[in-house]
Design an enzyme around this catalytic site. Structure first.
Site, PDB file in Angstrom:
ATOM      1  N   HIS A  34      42.063  -0.774 -17.200  1.00  0.00           N
ATOM      2  CA  HIS A  34      42.164  -0.996 -16.287  1.00  0.00           C
ATOM      3  C   HIS A  34      42.446   0.312 -15.182  1.00  0.00           C
ATOM      4  O   HIS A  34      41.913   1.490 -15.728  1.00  0.00           O
ATOM      5  CB  HIS A  34      43.820  -1.445 -16.000  1.00  0.00           C
ATOM      6  N   HIS A  37      43.654   3.535 -16.856  1.00  0.00           N
ATOM      7  CA  HIS A  37      42.489   4.353 -17.745  1.00  0.00           C
ATOM      8  C   HIS A  37      41.717   4.979 -16.980  1.00  0.00           C
ATOM      9  O   HIS A  37      41.202   6.167 -17.265  1.00  0.00           O
ATOM     10  CB  HIS A  37      41.894   3.322 -18.635  1.00  0.00           C
ATOM     11  N   SER A 186      47.552  -2.832 -20.289  1.00  0.00           N
ATOM     12  CA  SER A 186      46.697  -3.817 -20.956  1.00  0.00           C
ATOM     13  C   SER A 186      47.397  -5.056 -21.348  1.00  0.00           C
ATOM     14  O   SER A 186      46.990  -6.331 -21.161  1.00  0.00           O
ATOM     15  CB  SER A 186      45.904  -3.300 -22.074  1.00  0.00           C
TER      16      SER A 186
HETATM   17  P1  AMP Z   1      46.079   2.320 -24.245  1.00  0.00           P
HETATM   18  O1  AMP Z   1      44.524   1.894 -24.105  1.00  0.00           O
HETATM   19  O2  AMP Z   1      47.040   1.452 -23.467  1.00  0.00           O
HETATM   20  O3  AMP Z   1      46.502   2.459 -25.677  1.00  0.00           O
HETATM   21  O4  AMP Z   1      46.259   3.494 -23.365  1.00  0.00           O
HETATM   22  C1  AMP Z   1      45.062   4.507 -23.399  1.00  0.00           C
HETATM   23  C2  AMP Z   1      45.683   5.749 -22.700  1.00  0.00           C
HETATM   24  O5  AMP Z   1      45.819   5.238 -21.352  1.00  0.00           O
HETATM   25  C3  AMP Z   1      46.997   6.478 -22.753  1.00  0.00           C
HETATM   26  O6  AMP Z   1      47.004   7.812 -22.835  1.00  0.00           O
HETATM   27  C4  AMP Z   1      47.975   5.750 -21.894  1.00  0.00           C
HETATM   28  O7  AMP Z   1      49.033   6.500 -21.803  1.00  0.00           O
HETATM   29  C5  AMP Z   1      46.970   5.586 -20.765  1.00  0.00           C
HETATM   30  N1  AMP Z   1      47.511   4.664 -19.862  1.00  0.00           N
HETATM   31  C6  AMP Z   1      47.813   3.610 -20.117  1.00  0.00           C
HETATM   32  N2  AMP Z   1      48.185   2.634 -18.850  1.00  0.00           N
HETATM   33  C7  AMP Z   1      48.517   3.745 -18.068  1.00  0.00           C
HETATM   34  C8  AMP Z   1      48.748   3.619 -16.637  1.00  0.00           C
HETATM   35  N3  AMP Z   1      49.349   2.722 -16.064  1.00  0.00           N
HETATM   36  N4  AMP Z   1      48.593   5.116 -15.946  1.00  0.00           N
HETATM   37  C9  AMP Z   1      48.222   5.977 -16.638  1.00  0.00           C
HETATM   38  N5  AMP Z   1      47.753   6.070 -17.941  1.00  0.00           N
HETATM   39  C10 AMP Z   1      47.898   5.031 -18.508  1.00  0.00           C
END
Ligand code: AMP
Length: 282
Positions: A34, A37, A186
């Site tokens: 999203h 990311h 997500s």
């Molecule tokens: P995930 O795929 O959710 O494990 O997240 C991958 C990376 O994206 C991690 O460093 C999360 O902290 C970051 N992330 C997830 N959601 C957000 C958001 N809304 N804003 C900024 N970074 C995010």
């Protein structure tokens, strides 16, 4: 954009880039990408000549009762978004590449991994620390970009990198939010429309708490009131706490300076994580 699923292909690409003196940035993700990311990818672009985004739904960071199989996946959509964002390489290892048969070595973080998510999800940060260390080693990245959205995770990664003397820089980026304030995640896809409308109460209550604390209201009753408010809004509150930003230790009443407000609350089966900086004047 290159797509690599085997270590040999990844190493061939990174070896050539390193030989040419290129700086490499890594954005670790679990996919279902999203705008949050993509903000990390954009920051990685600014900080290095080469951007690698990893997409790996890490079984080691899910607890046995957590539904790994139901984690949202959208490989085609993710690759399209990464191409448009100017990513150079999508690193998409299979679980067998990440954890070859017989794999028996883990990274066990303590310190900032203790309490909060560490209590709610025992073993979760072991999985995160292990996979991130492997990703850092596999890619040889000079810098890795993480979101502040997962505040405790970011502090755990900083601790692991310092403790293991890993030669890379860790960058944290502020949370990207929807128009109503809800942190992009997500997992938001799994909210029903009614739950999605209700979810904005979490950041709204966090902002109200942060404002009250910055104005000098005592922490304990302010937090207790907000927990009750969230329960009245239909959330199951796992925790709402004020902590020391880098150690994650509970904030003690009377302390002043920069603190972090952390919350995890459930709507149905979906856990929503959020956090905000709070400045308490002396
Ligand atoms: P995930 O795929 O959710 O494990 O997240 C991958 C990376 O994206 C991690 O460093 C999360 O902290 C970051 N992330 C997830 N959601 C957000 C958001 N809304 N804003 C900024 N970074 C995010």
């Amino acid at each position: 954009m290159r797509i690599e699923r085997e270590l040999e292909g990844l190493r061939a690409a990174t070896g050539a880039w390193r030989a040419a003196g290129r700086r490499i940035a890594l954005v670790p993700t679990m996919g279902a990408l999203h705008a949050g990311h993509l903000a990390l990818v954009a920051e990685a672009r600014r900080r290095a000549e080469i951007v690698i985004t990893s997409i790996f739904v890490n079984p080691l960071q899910f607890l046995p009762h957590e539904d790994l199989a139901r984690y949202p996946r959208d490989e085609a959509g993710d690759l399209e978004k990464l191409r448009a964002a100017g990513c150079d390489l999508a690193w998409m290892p299979t679980p067998a590449v990440m954890y070859p048969p017989g794999a028996a070595t883990v990274v066990e973080p303590a310190g900032p991994a203790e309490g909060w998510e560490g209590d709610e999800r025992p073993g979760h940060f072991r999985g995160v620390a292990t996979v991130c260390t492997k990703l850092f080693m596999m890619t040889g990245a000079d810098v890795a970009v993480f979101g502040e959205k997962d505040w405790q995770q970011l502090q755990v990664i900083r601790r692991v990198v310092a403790d293991l003397h890993l030669p890379l820089e860790i960058v944290g980026l502020p949370t990207v939010r929807d128009a109503d304030g809800l942190a992009l995640s997500s997992r938001n896809q799994r909210l029903s429309p009614e739950q999605r409308a209700r979810a904005a109460a979490l950041p709204r209550r966090l902002r109200a708490v942060a404002k009250a604390l910055a104005e000098g209201r005592p922490a304990a009753p302010t937090l207790a009131e907000a927990r009750e408010g969230l329960a009245a809004d239909g959330f199951g509150v796992d925790y709402l706490a004020l902590v020391v930003p880098h150690t994650l230790k509970p904030w003690t009443e009377g302390q002043h300076g920069e603190a972090r407000l952390l919350a995890t609350a459930r709507l149905g089966e979906v856990r929503l994580l959020d956090n905000l900086p709070v400045f308490l004047r002396g």
